[in-house]
Design an enzyme around this catalytic site. Structure first.
Site: not given
Ligand code: CA
Length: 389
Positions: A200, A252, A302
């Site tokens: 990420d 997200e 998410h």
């Molecule tokens: Ca993330």
């Protein structure tokens, strides 16, 4: 039935240690819960995405902007309420904090609808395609420490998350492309060859840096490369997805069906990660889910926040149809933050105990079956951690 109050509760405590990702370090855990009260004594709970001072600002939007618009409305008319609030804030909203604020209110209205019907939210949507969901653990946050310390810690933490029973592990990057590749190599070493891990970036790269890291990741075979570039950089997403052999994920930071339409039509995502507490609540999540499936893009929510958010997401993860179907269909994951979070572990009268479930079942988490979201927050606990502006 009428809405009699819309209240925000912003909770906070000092974390035992500072945590970081590619954009910032943080030392406090916060949560923004929304409570909708009715004249028939039924109360619904929701949650708004947005930490720290964002939560306090969103509390103002929930209580000072949205509440007066919907007082006296029937809470079961949640789609009517959604469009009323969206239309009345459009000139000042469409994305960002007004929609995060609407999200928490909308989730609370679904909780009320489930309680009135005596059914869990996944039943209201159309039933459970799965009664349990596999969970992945994320950790491996950035700290103010050397590269060498990061590398050693990431390898250890990756192995620890696997040992906890999670079915995959997600790491942060953000020390610069060259160093980040070393972190990813450490995590692959930590989990071993056959265990999935995800990377990420929280949108810290330029497209060319994302290509540099992405090419190294092709060797390491992560399950996905999340938010490699800025959410506005649709061209970057499309080029990365076309040019790399690994899954590109994101979403997200996208809001509503119109934002998601652009994101999906751009063909830059292998995996969509909608945030129900940010994009417009359950009402809008269901439209975004349909849009994703209309583009044959799989969805893995998410998840960030308190037990309210986790419960809402479990309801939705149950309600995601197989796409495509089959004897052994593709399955979503529950995202689970393995770092310190009291508001997820201790907020409810009967905790979800995700870590305990994961440990005893080998990574699976049950979908709550009680009415609404299937949870009951502890008011004394909320009061104890509530902060005022
Ligand atoms: Ca993330």
């Amino acid at each position: 039935m009428k809405i009699t109050a819309v209240k925000s509760h912003v909770l906070a405590y000092d974390l035992p240690e500072e945590l970081g990702y590619s954009q910032l370090y943080y030392a406090k855990r916060t949560a923004h819960l929304v409570e909708v009260e009715t004249d028939e004594g039924v109360t619904g709970w929701g949650e708004c995405f947005g930490p720290g001072n964002i939560a306090l600002a969103n509390k103002g939007i929930v209580e000072k902007v949205i509440q007066p618009m919907i007082l006296g409305d029937d809470p079961l008319d949640r789609d009517v309420i959604w469009h009323k609030v969206y239309n009345m804030t459009r000139d000042h909203g469409q994305k960002g904090m007004p929609i995060q604020s609407l999200s928490g209110v909308d989730i609370a209205l679904w909780d009320i609808a489930g309680k009135v019907a005596g059914l869990p939210v996944h039943k209201l949507i159309g039933g459970a395609h799965r009664r349990e969901v596999r969970a992945y653990g994320y950790g491996m946050m950035l700290k103010r420490e050397s590269l060498e310390d990061h590398i050693a810690r990431f390898a250890d933490e990756a192995a620890a998350i696997k040992d906890m029973g999670f079915t995959a592990a997600k790491m942060k990057v953000g020390l610069g492309p060259k160093n980040d590749v070393k972190l990813c190599q450490a995590v692959r070493r930590g989990v071993g060859d056959d265990f999935p891990f995800m990377v990420d970036a929280n949108h810290c790269y330029t497209t060319s840096d994302a290509f540099y890291v992405g090419r190294a990741l092709e060797e390491l075979e992560p399950y996905w490369f999340e938010e490699p570039v800025a959410p506005e950089d649709l061209d970057g997403y499309r080029e990365l997805r076309a040019g790399l052999s690994i899954n590109i994920s994101g979403g997200e930071a996208e809001f509503g069906r119109w934002g998601w339409r652009q994101l999906l039509e751009n063909r830059g995502l292998d995996i969509a990660q909608p945030e129900v507490c940010g994009l417009g609540g359950i009402t809008e999540y269901l439209r975004v889910l349909t849009l994703c499936h209309a583009h044959f893009t799989p969805v893995i929510n998410h998840v960030w926040g308190s037990a309210v958010s986790v419960a809402a997401n479990l309801q939705l993860l149950a309600a995601i149809p197989a796409m495509p179907g089959g004897l052994h269909p593709w399955q979503p994951y529950l995202e689970f933050d393995t770092t310190d979070n009291k508001f997820r572990d201790e907020l409810l009268k009967e905790p979800l105990d995700i870590q305990g479930q994961v440990k005893s079942t080998g990574g699976m988490v049950q979908v709550p079956t009680g009415a609404g979201l299937g949870i009951e927050p502890d008011r004394d606990y909320i009061e104890r951690f509530t902060v005022s502006e």
